[in-house]
Write a protein that holds these residues in place. Structure first.
Motif, PDB file in Angstrom:
ATOM      1  N   LYS A 321       0.770  -1.202   0.055  1.00  0.00           N
ATOM      2  CA  LYS A 321       0.038   0.129  -0.006  1.00  0.00           C
ATOM      3  C   LYS A 321       0.723   1.359   0.078  1.00  0.00           C
ATOM      4  O   LYS A 321       0.688   2.078  -0.885  1.00  0.00           O
ATOM      5  CB  LYS A 321      -0.921   0.121   1.067  1.00  0.00           C
ATOM      6  CG  LYS A 321      -2.187  -1.110   1.137  1.00  0.00           C
ATOM      7  CD  LYS A 321      -3.092  -0.720   2.548  1.00  0.00           C
ATOM      8  CE  LYS A 321      -4.148  -1.644   2.507  1.00  0.00           C
ATOM      9  NZ  LYS A 321      -5.027  -1.577   3.673  1.00  0.00           N
ATOM     10  N   VAL A 322       1.778   1.111   0.962  1.00  0.00           N
ATOM     11  CA  VAL A 322       2.826   2.539   0.976  1.00  0.00           C
ATOM     12  C   VAL A 322       3.477   2.665  -0.529  1.00  0.00           C
ATOM     13  O   VAL A 322       3.419   3.955  -0.827  1.00  0.00           O
ATOM     14  CB  VAL A 322       3.944   2.281   1.860  1.00  0.00           C
ATOM     15  CG1 VAL A 322       5.202   2.974   1.712  1.00  0.00           C
ATOM     16  CG2 VAL A 322       3.576   1.918   3.291  1.00  0.00           C
ATOM     17  N   LEU A 323       3.776   1.771  -1.263  1.00  0.00           N
ATOM     18  CA  LEU A 323       4.571   1.817  -2.345  1.00  0.00           C
ATOM     19  C   LEU A 323       3.707   2.370  -3.508  1.00  0.00           C
ATOM     20  O   LEU A 323       3.831   3.465  -4.270  1.00  0.00           O
ATOM     21  CB  LEU A 323       5.099   0.571  -3.072  1.00  0.00           C
ATOM     22  CG  LEU A 323       5.949   0.652  -4.566  1.00  0.00           C
ATOM     23  CD1 LEU A 323       6.853   1.601  -4.072  1.00  0.00           C
ATOM     24  CD2 LEU A 323       6.293  -0.671  -4.851  1.00  0.00           C
ATOM     25  N   LEU A 324       2.304   1.685  -3.545  1.00  0.00           N
ATOM     26  CA  LEU A 324       1.357   2.407  -4.583  1.00  0.00           C
ATOM     27  C   LEU A 324       0.782   3.774  -4.203  1.00  0.00           C
ATOM     28  O   LEU A 324       0.619   4.399  -5.158  1.00  0.00           O
ATOM     29  CB  LEU A 324       0.142   1.229  -4.382  1.00  0.00           C
ATOM     30  CG  LEU A 324       0.495  -0.024  -4.974  1.00  0.00           C
ATOM     31  CD1 LEU A 324      -0.872  -1.062  -4.716  1.00  0.00           C
ATOM     32  CD2 LEU A 324       0.864   0.050  -6.442  1.00  0.00           C
ATOM     33  N   TYR A 325       0.705   3.992  -3.170  1.00  0.00           N
ATOM     34  CA  TYR A 325       0.430   5.445  -2.647  1.00  0.00           C
ATOM     35  C   TYR A 325       1.603   6.357  -2.892  1.00  0.00           C
ATOM     36  O   TYR A 325       1.168   7.426  -3.496  1.00  0.00           O
ATOM     37  CB  TYR A 325       0.015   5.719  -1.290  1.00  0.00           C
ATOM     38  CG  TYR A 325      -1.525   5.076  -0.914  1.00  0.00           C
ATOM     39  CD1 TYR A 325      -2.614   5.663  -1.524  1.00  0.00           C
ATOM     40  CD2 TYR A 325      -1.885   4.246   0.226  1.00  0.00           C
ATOM     41  CE1 TYR A 325      -3.793   5.210  -1.190  1.00  0.00           C
ATOM     42  CE2 TYR A 325      -2.967   3.918   0.512  1.00  0.00           C
ATOM     43  CZ  TYR A 325      -4.143   4.258  -0.218  1.00  0.00           C
ATOM     44  OH  TYR A 325      -5.422   4.094   0.429  1.00  0.00           O
TER      45      TYR A 325
END
Length: 474
Positions: A321-325
């Motif tokens: 989630k961190v990477l995609l955001y």
């Protein structure tokens, strides 16, 4: 004591729990503001020297940036290693390891800064000569570098100290320290350059003094805190195991930055052949681009810190989630700010120089580099995700092959055949795109490898538990 603990918690951030997007924004915004403030203060250097010391002085200050980065980037990479290590230990709650890492990092910063003073002093003239710096510019560039590098110990202490604070979620206090030191820098610029007529020497001296102030503030912060990352003077020593771990993550990052700088030095050398006016236009444009890059780089640092803490806590779903955001955020920043720089380019470049020819050259660079700058942000954010997991060698090789080697090949093939500033600048977006795509593939391969390793570990512990149950049953 309760009040101190409450204050500390207001600065720190738990990156492993709670809403991902809002915490990313809360972490990234002070980082973006810090970077933009730093560039505003650096822009003040460029504006003051360009307006009051002439285009030769402007070209002298601007033409040193790639060489300074070449000498400094290895140590800046080591600060990334410290950031990752502190964040992983903080996420895993390994407090003794965290303390050892903090003290090793600060000692390393001081020693590295002293090494850089010597390198800057002795290598400035021969390296600038090798780069083909024009005769009317080189003496000023050498003088600027020799004075600038006197502030290197302070620069590294600030960078390592702020990396430690970022690792625990504190991006606010480095912003406050930078704001104070930056105001001092601007005032000293005006005094040394306008009042004392010191030219590039005044700009360099103002920078060194302001760097020292920011370093003292960050050290005071680490000394005063009651948290596990507190700096204790009697514990200042290098722990070999922690130095090795910092180097394992940070050296590939630093070497990547240094070798990247070699390609930029070659580009600067090619740019120098177009004359001092083209150099001045590129200097002003690059300074404007720096605002876009710095805002995007804050997202890279956000991805790095959040991934590191969650990797330490073994929260892999949250890492995705961190990477995609972060990829979405960096794209938005790059498109808005990069496009804005092109749209308002003539007005922005006019702040740096009133020479129409300088503005024309500057606009040429902005169109080729600043417009597609968001791709560079995507590339760097992928690297942040990889390094946050402790994988630093793979992104180094990918970046060196895609963005460095390919750029050098471009210079000696495409640029030689179609020699123009446009062809030179086009090397940036082409190599960013290739490298970003390669990083995506690398990330997917490494995540799959981690998943397989975790599955093997889980199977092993399950078999151990089953064996113990059977033995107990007997």
């Amino acid at each position: 004591m309760d009040a101190q603990r409450k204050t500390r918690k207001s600065y720190e951030m738990d990156m492993c729990n709670g809403p991902v997007f809002t915490k990313l924004i809360a972490f990234a915004v002070p980082l973006i503001l810090s970077g933009l403030l730093q560039l505003l203060f650096n822009a003040a250097d460029i504006i003051v020297v360009g307006r009051f010391a002439g285009s030769d002085s402007l070209a002298a200050v601007g033409s040193t940036s790639s060489l300074i980065n070449l000498l400094v980037n290895v140590f800046i990479g080591l600060s990334i290693g410290a950031n990752v290590l502190v964040a992983q230990y903080y996420g895993a709650r390994k407090l003794k390891d965290l303390e050892d890492t903090v003290h090793t990092a600060i000692v390393l910063a001081g020693v590295g800064g002293c090494v850089l003073i010597a390198l800057g002093y002795f290598l400035a003239d021969p390296m600038l000569t090798l780069m083909g710096s024009p005769e009317n510019v080189r003496p000023l560039s050498v003088l600027y570098m020799k004075i600038f590098f006197l502030g290197m110990p302070a620069t590294l202490v600030y960078n390592f100290g702020s990396a430690i604070l970022r690792a625990v979620g504190d991006t606010k206090r480095p912003l406050y320290f930078l704001l104070f030191a930056g105001v001092v820098n601007v005032l000293l610029n005006l005094f040394f350059v306008i009042q004392c007529s010191m030219g590039v020497a005044g700009v360099a001296l103002a920078t060194a003094v302001s760097q020292t102030i920011s370093a003292l503030l960050i050290v005071r912060c680490l000394l005063k805190t009651e948290a596990a990352y507190q700096l204790k003077l009697d514990r200042l020593r290098i722990t070999p195991a922690k130095l090795g771990a910092i180097a394992r993550i940070g050296l590939p990052a630093g070497m990547q930055g240094a070798i990247f700088s070699i390609s930029n030095v070659l580009i600067q050398s090619s740019l120098n052949s177009f004359g001092s006016v083209a150099m001045a236009g590129s200097t002003a444009s690059a300074n404007i681009e720096g605002f876009v890059y710095t805002a995007m780089n804050a997202v890279y640092q956000t991805a790095l810190s959040f991934t590191s803490q969650n990797f330490g806590a073994r929260k892999f779903g949250r890492m995705t989630k961190v990477l995609l955001y972060c990829l979405g955020i960096v794209t938005a920043i790059g498109v808005v700010m990069g496009g804005g720089a092109v749209l308002f380019g003539p007005q922005l470049l006019g702040i740096y120089s009133s020479d129409p020819e300088v503005i024309t050259y500057g606009m040429q660079r902005l169109r080729f580099v600043s417009g597609p700058y968001f791709v560079c942000g995507l590339m760097d954010t992928m690297v942040g995700g990889l390094r946050g997991m402790g994988y630093s060698v793979a992104p180094m090789f990918v970046s060196l092959t895609g963005a460095c080697a390919l750029r050098i090949v471009w210079l000696f093939t495409v640029f030689v055949r179609y020699r123009s500033l446009g062809t030179l600048y086009l090397s940036y977006p082409v190599t960013w795109t290739v490298t970003f795509l390669a990083h995506v593939v690398s990330y997917l391969v490494i995540r799959r490898r981690i998943a397989k390793r975790l599955a093997r570990e889980e199977a092993y512990w399950q078999s151990q538990a089953k064996r113990e149950q059977e033995q107990n049953g007997e």
